[in-house]
Design a protein around this motif. Structure first.
Motif, short mmCIF file in Angstrom:
data_model
loop_
_atom_site.label_atom_id
_atom_site.label_comp_id
_atom_site.label_asym_id
_atom_site.label_seq_id
_atom_site.Cartn_x
_atom_site.Cartn_y
_atom_site.Cartn_z
N ASN A 71 16.15 5.90 41.87
CA ASN A 71 15.37 6.51 42.95
C ASN A 71 14.97 5.49 44.01
OD1 ASN A 71 13.42 5.04 41.66
ND2 ASN A 71 12.10 6.78 41.16
N SER A 72 15.52 4.28 43.94
CA SER A 72 15.29 3.24 44.93
C SER A 72 16.63 2.65 45.34
CB SER A 72 14.38 2.15 44.35
OG SER A 72 14.44 0.97 45.14
N TYR A 73 16.88 2.58 46.65
CA TYR A 73 18.15 2.02 47.10
C TYR A 73 18.23 0.53 46.77
CZ TYR A 73 22.29 1.10 49.90
OH TYR A 73 23.56 0.73 50.31
N ASP A 74 17.09 -0.14 46.76
CA ASP A 74 17.07 -1.55 46.36
C ASP A 74 17.62 -1.71 44.95
OD1 ASP A 74 16.16 -4.31 47.08
OD2 ASP A 74 14.97 -4.03 45.28
N HIS A 75 17.27 -0.78 44.05
CA HIS A 75 17.78 -0.84 42.68
C HIS A 75 19.27 -0.49 42.62
CE1 HIS A 75 13.44 -0.16 41.02
NE2 HIS A 75 13.63 -1.38 41.48
N VAL A 76 19.71 0.41 43.50
CA VAL A 76 21.15 0.72 43.60
C VAL A 76 21.93 -0.55 43.92
CG1 VAL A 76 22.90 1.92 44.98
CG2 VAL A 76 20.84 3.14 44.23
N ILE A 77 21.44 -1.31 44.90
CA ILE A 77 22.13 -2.52 45.31
C ILE A 77 22.07 -3.58 44.21
CG2 ILE A 77 22.08 -4.44 46.96
CD1 ILE A 77 23.28 -1.76 47.96
N GLN A 78 20.92 -3.70 43.54
CA GLN A 78 20.83 -4.66 42.44
C GLN A 78 21.79 -4.31 41.32
OE1 GLN A 78 16.81 -5.71 41.12
NE2 GLN A 78 16.02 -4.96 43.05
N ALA A 79 21.92 -3.02 41.01
CA ALA A 79 22.84 -2.60 39.96
C ALA A 79 24.28 -2.94 40.34
CB ALA A 79 22.69 -1.10 39.69
N ALA A 80 24.63 -2.74 41.62
CA ALA A 80 25.97 -3.10 42.07
C ALA A 80 26.19 -4.61 41.98
CB ALA A 80 26.19 -2.61 43.49
N GLU A 81 25.18 -5.39 42.36
CA GLU A 81 25.30 -6.85 42.29
C GLU A 81 25.46 -7.33 40.85
OE1 GLU A 81 22.79 -8.22 46.26
OE2 GLU A 81 21.75 -8.03 44.34
N LYS A 82 24.88 -6.59 39.90
CA LYS A 82 25.01 -6.96 38.48
C LYS A 82 26.34 -6.53 37.88
CE LYS A 82 20.09 -6.87 37.28
NZ LYS A 82 19.04 -6.21 36.44
N GLY A 83 27.18 -5.84 38.67
CA GLY A 83 28.50 -5.44 38.17
C GLY A 83 28.50 -4.17 37.37
N LEU A 84 27.49 -3.29 37.57
CA LEU A 84 27.42 -2.07 36.79
C LEU A 84 28.28 -0.95 37.34
CD1 LEU A 84 23.60 -1.93 35.93
CD2 LEU A 84 25.48 -2.92 34.62
#
Length: 312
Positions: free
Chosen positions: A233-246
């Motif tokens: 529910n946070s775009y910041d978390h979306v980007i962090q998840a992508a950066e982590k390779g998820l």
């Protein structure tokens, strides 16, 4: 009393460096963060190293084109960012002298966290006699009420007028981490996403931005992803998840440019879509004063040139 029973005392020892850490995380570059903080780059770098040593965690990866967050750094940022941003805004309101003119700006969480907060100190410094407050919501209302002076919101693009302009258009591409791309070589067409995990931003109703469904539909009939969906529910978390390779996320040009520049994120596909929407800046007052017009013009100039990094 032991530190574990005295969280305020513990936090007080690190609060200044934690604020600087969030500034570095938002900017993706030590040089830019140092400029905004009024420090030299070597001094800021040393404070980040001291923070890492004190916490016994490596928070930043120092790379040739900037810095990226380690897993520990991403965890710390997620824990602190919403709360420290709110605390900083509240303290600014507390410091404001009685009767001081205030300009209230409302925008969404993604724009605030990824683009506006890095230049917010420069905006405040440009108007030292003026109080500036930032309100954020996941999806701001088109008519926010009488207390809001300026609105920055994803809306249909319109021709520029004296009180309204487009800061940058909605241009979206699929992005992932370099490691994820290396593990899935040869990605070239949207159809290849069908078995890959897609990271998405949850929203109620019909959000005024691209979703995975609308973005894939825009690339052609029958194009859709059918793999796992990871929702935040946070775009910041979306980007962090992508950066982590998820998985693969939708990346908005103008919001994630610094991540692309540093290599924390890379395009997963060559396809990029532009919509008739964009981040529109509007003055809501029918008869805005000179101060409000000056703040409006500063923001318009700072984000002038779609997709460019703002100038402080």
């Amino acid at each position: 009393m032991p530190d574990i029973d005295n969280p305020y005392g513990t936090f007080a020892r690190y609060s200044a460096d934690l604020s600087l850490f969030l500034l570095v995380a938002d900017c993706g570059q030590l040089s830019r963060a140092a400029e905004l903080a009024g420090l030299s780059q070597p001094r800021l770098s040393q404070r980040m190293k001291s923070l890492e040593e004190a916490l016994s965690r490596v928070l930043l990866r120092r790379e040739r084109r900037g810095v990226t967050l380690t897993a520990a750094g991403q965890e710390l940022r997620a824990a602190l960012s919403p709360h420290l941003a709110e605390a900083a805004a509240g303290f600014a309101r507390f410091q404001r002298p009685a009767g001081r003119r205030t300009v209230v700006i409302e925008t969404d969480l993604a724009f605030a966290g990824l683009r506006f907060l890095p230049v917010f100190p420069s905006l405040c410094a440009a108007f030292p006699g003026l109080g500036i407050s930032l309100l954020t919501r996941q999806m701001p209302e088109a008519d926010p009420g009488p207390d809001v002076d300026l609105m920055i919101r994803m809306e249909p693009r319109r021709d520029e007028s004296p009180g309204e302009c487009c800061l940058f258009p909605e241009r979206v591409l699929a992005v992932c981490s370099p490691g994820f791309l290396a593990a899935h070589p040869g990605l070239a067409s949207p159809g290849q996403l069908k078995d890959l995990p897609l990271i998405e931003l949850t929203a109620t109703g019909s959000p005024p931005w691209f979703t995975w469904s609308s973005w894939l539909a825009g690339l052609g009939p029958g194009t859709r992803g059918s793999g796992d969906r990871l929702s935040f529910n946070s775009y910041d978390h979306v980007i962090q998840a992508a950066e982590k390779g998820l998985g693969v996320a939708l990346g908005w040009r103008g919001l994630i440019d610094s991540r692309l520049e540093t290599g924390a994120l890379v395009p997963a596909l060559p396809a990029e879509l532009e919509s008739p929407r964009g981040y529109m800046l509007r003055m809501l007052a029918r008869q805005p004063g000179d101060e409000l017009r000056a703040v409006y013009d500063w923001i318009r100039r700072a984000f002038g040139g779609a997709g460019l990094s703002p100038r402080g």
